[in-house]
Design a protein around this motif. Structure first.
Motif, mmCIF file in Angstrom:
data_model
loop_
_atom_site.group_PDB
_atom_site.id
_atom_site.type_symbol
_atom_site.label_atom_id
_atom_site.label_comp_id
_atom_site.label_asym_id
_atom_site.label_seq_id
_atom_site.Cartn_x
_atom_site.Cartn_y
_atom_site.Cartn_z
ATOM 1 N N MET A 61 -45.312 -72.755 -11.495
ATOM 2 C CA MET A 61 -45.178 -71.327 -11.720
ATOM 3 C C MET A 61 -44.186 -71.016 -12.840
ATOM 4 O O MET A 61 -43.246 -71.774 -13.081
ATOM 5 C CB MET A 61 -44.719 -70.622 -10.429
ATOM 6 N N LEU A 62 -44.408 -69.870 -13.474
ATOM 7 C CA LEU A 62 -43.499 -69.360 -14.506
ATOM 8 C C LEU A 62 -43.176 -67.911 -14.177
ATOM 9 O O LEU A 62 -44.080 -67.093 -14.010
ATOM 10 C CB LEU A 62 -44.160 -69.448 -15.888
ATOM 11 N N ASP A 63 -41.880 -67.608 -14.070
ATOM 12 C CA ASP A 63 -41.437 -66.245 -13.825
ATOM 13 C C ASP A 63 -40.844 -65.689 -15.111
ATOM 14 O O ASP A 63 -39.779 -66.120 -15.557
ATOM 15 C CB ASP A 63 -40.403 -66.205 -12.694
ATOM 16 N N ILE A 64 -41.555 -64.739 -15.726
ATOM 17 C CA ILE A 64 -41.157 -64.171 -17.004
ATOM 18 C C ILE A 64 -40.118 -63.065 -16.804
ATOM 19 O O ILE A 64 -40.191 -62.302 -15.856
ATOM 20 C CB ILE A 64 -42.393 -63.583 -17.730
ATOM 21 N N ALA A 65 -39.144 -62.986 -17.726
ATOM 22 C CA ALA A 65 -38.056 -62.011 -17.625
ATOM 23 C C ALA A 65 -37.408 -62.124 -16.248
ATOM 24 O O ALA A 65 -37.233 -61.142 -15.530
ATOM 25 C CB ALA A 65 -38.562 -60.595 -17.897
ATOM 26 N N THR A 66 -37.044 -63.332 -15.896
ATOM 27 C CA THR A 66 -36.586 -63.655 -14.543
ATOM 28 C C THR A 66 -35.265 -63.014 -14.181
ATOM 29 O O THR A 66 -34.947 -62.860 -13.006
ATOM 30 C CB THR A 66 -36.502 -65.186 -14.364
ATOM 31 N N GLY A 67 -34.456 -62.650 -15.176
ATOM 32 C CA GLY A 67 -33.169 -62.023 -14.894
ATOM 33 C C GLY A 67 -32.264 -62.926 -14.084
ATOM 34 O O GLY A 67 -32.019 -64.077 -14.462
ATOM 35 N N ALA A 72 -37.889 -65.168 -8.506
ATOM 36 C CA ALA A 72 -38.155 -66.610 -8.509
ATOM 37 C C ALA A 72 -37.750 -67.250 -7.192
ATOM 38 O O ALA A 72 -38.486 -68.076 -6.630
ATOM 39 C CB ALA A 72 -37.416 -67.273 -9.676
ATOM 40 N N ILE A 73 -36.596 -66.874 -6.680
ATOM 41 C CA ILE A 73 -36.099 -67.437 -5.418
ATOM 42 C C ILE A 73 -37.008 -67.049 -4.258
ATOM 43 O O ILE A 73 -37.378 -67.887 -3.418
ATOM 44 C CB ILE A 73 -34.648 -66.984 -5.158
ATOM 45 N N GLY A 86 -37.864 -70.100 -14.366
ATOM 46 C CA GLY A 86 -37.483 -68.727 -14.636
ATOM 47 C C GLY A 86 -37.106 -68.599 -16.100
ATOM 48 O O GLY A 86 -36.167 -69.258 -16.552
ATOM 49 N N ALA A 87 -37.832 -67.791 -16.849
ATOM 50 C CA ALA A 87 -37.602 -67.657 -18.289
ATOM 51 C C ALA A 87 -37.023 -66.284 -18.609
ATOM 52 O O ALA A 87 -37.484 -65.271 -18.085
ATOM 53 C CB ALA A 87 -38.914 -67.856 -19.046
ATOM 54 N N LYS A 99 -26.468 -69.908 -10.091
ATOM 55 C CA LYS A 99 -25.528 -69.971 -8.964
ATOM 56 C C LYS A 99 -26.242 -69.604 -7.661
ATOM 57 O O LYS A 99 -25.992 -70.210 -6.610
ATOM 58 C CB LYS A 99 -24.360 -69.024 -9.219
ATOM 59 N N LYS A 100 -27.126 -68.622 -7.726
ATOM 60 C CA LYS A 100 -27.873 -68.218 -6.530
ATOM 61 C C LYS A 100 -28.832 -69.320 -6.078
ATOM 62 O O LYS A 100 -28.990 -69.561 -4.874
ATOM 63 C CB LYS A 100 -28.638 -66.927 -6.823
ATOM 64 N N VAL A 101 -29.454 -69.993 -7.043
ATOM 65 C CA VAL A 101 -30.377 -71.088 -6.724
ATOM 66 C C VAL A 101 -29.629 -72.238 -6.051
ATOM 67 O O VAL A 101 -30.116 -72.827 -5.072
ATOM 68 C CB VAL A 101 -31.101 -71.564 -8.003
ATOM 69 N N LEU A 102 -28.456 -72.569 -6.561
ATOM 70 C CA LEU A 102 -27.634 -73.620 -5.948
ATOM 71 C C LEU A 102 -27.254 -73.241 -4.520
ATOM 72 O O LEU A 102 -27.304 -74.070 -3.606
ATOM 73 C CB LEU A 102 -26.370 -73.854 -6.777
ATOM 74 N N LYS A 103 -26.882 -72.006 -4.327
ATOM 75 C CA LYS A 103 -26.498 -71.531 -2.997
ATOM 76 C C LYS A 103 -27.654 -71.628 -2.015
ATOM 77 O O LYS A 103 -27.459 -71.929 -0.826
ATOM 78 C CB LYS A 103 -26.011 -70.075 -3.094
ATOM 79 N N GLU A 104 -28.869 -71.394 -2.507
ATOM 80 C CA GLU A 104 -30.063 -71.452 -1.656
ATOM 81 C C GLU A 104 -30.608 -72.876 -1.507
ATOM 82 O O GLU A 104 -31.542 -73.106 -0.740
ATOM 83 C CB GLU A 104 -31.167 -70.558 -2.239
#
Length: 243
Positions: A61-67, A72-73, A86-87, A99-104
């Protein structure tokens, strides 16, 4: 074509780096503001957009303008793909996302990449699904951005978009106009400390093509099928397209 003068609220001659800088500046408060300004309804909108993809079980998957990676999460949790990129143009936003991805504990699934969404670096037919939440209205060239999203999708792959829109029916249309022109920019400036960040938002929402018009643009970009569904009285609209 929907180029900078219609979608991008910045004056002619201003560079994409200024847009990038603005999002870098508001990155620390971006999530808080999004949730407060939408009364947390944005969480439900994201879920509905991701559910559109569930029957197809996309693996790449590709999440455009992921912010900051909220979409994405949530997509990684709900769809369990093997990989999700996430792009975004803003490193500041993506750093918050990392940081949020690491936390999850999702660092094995989700990665981030700085990309110009009008000139994606990925090969043709790379992804099973492409998503975009509240970002494509900022494209300086909507036709080009959607064509790129179609290009990197595999044949039979799907695009799921959720975007802020202007309601079309009374009285929500009038109420939303008052809210978006007064409360939203003032509160946004107070929290983010950025004078331009949330004044641009109303302009991009009002300029963005909606409903049937957007479906036609998706088909023009190369998608064989496209549909839309308005949510919460038209404040938000979901689009779903197949290559």
């Amino acid at each position: 074509m929907y180029k900078q003068e219609t979608i991008n609220p910045y004056h002619e001659g201003e560079k994409a780096s200024q847009v990038e800088q603005m999002f870098d500046n508001i990155a620390p408060t971006y999530d808080t503001l999004n949730h407060r300004l939408s009364w947390d309804i944005d969480r439900g909108w994201r879920r509905k957009a991701i559910k559109q993809l569930k029957p197809f079980a996309p693996q790449a998957m590709l999440d455009i303008a992921t912010g900051t990676g909220d979409f994405a999460i949530l997509a990684a949790k709900m769809l369990q793909p093997k990989s999700l990129i996430g792009a975004d143009i803003s490193e500041g936003m993506m750093e918050v996302g990392r940081k949020k991805v690491l936390k999850e504990g999702l660092q094995g699934v989700i990665s981030f990449a700085k990309e110009d969404c009008l000139h994606l670096s990925y090969a043709d037919e790379t992804f099973d699904a492409v998503t975009a939440a509240f970002g494509i209205r900022n494209f300086s060239d909507l036709d080009r951005g959607l064509s790129e999203m179609c290009r990197v999708l595999r044949k039979g792959g799907h695009l799921s978009i959720v975007e802020l829109t202007t309601p079309v029916s009374f009285p929500m249309k009038q109420l939303f106009r008052i809210y978006s022109h007064t409360v939203l920019p003032v509160y946004g400036r107070l929290i983010s400390k950025d004078t331009s960040a949330y004044s641009y938002l109303t302009k991009t929402i009002e300029a963005f093509p909606q409903g049937e018009r957007m479906v036609g643009i998706l088909q023009k970009a190369g998608f064989s099928e496209a549909s839309f569904k308005r949510l919460t009285f038209g404040i938000c609209t979901m689009y779903f397209a197949t290559k």
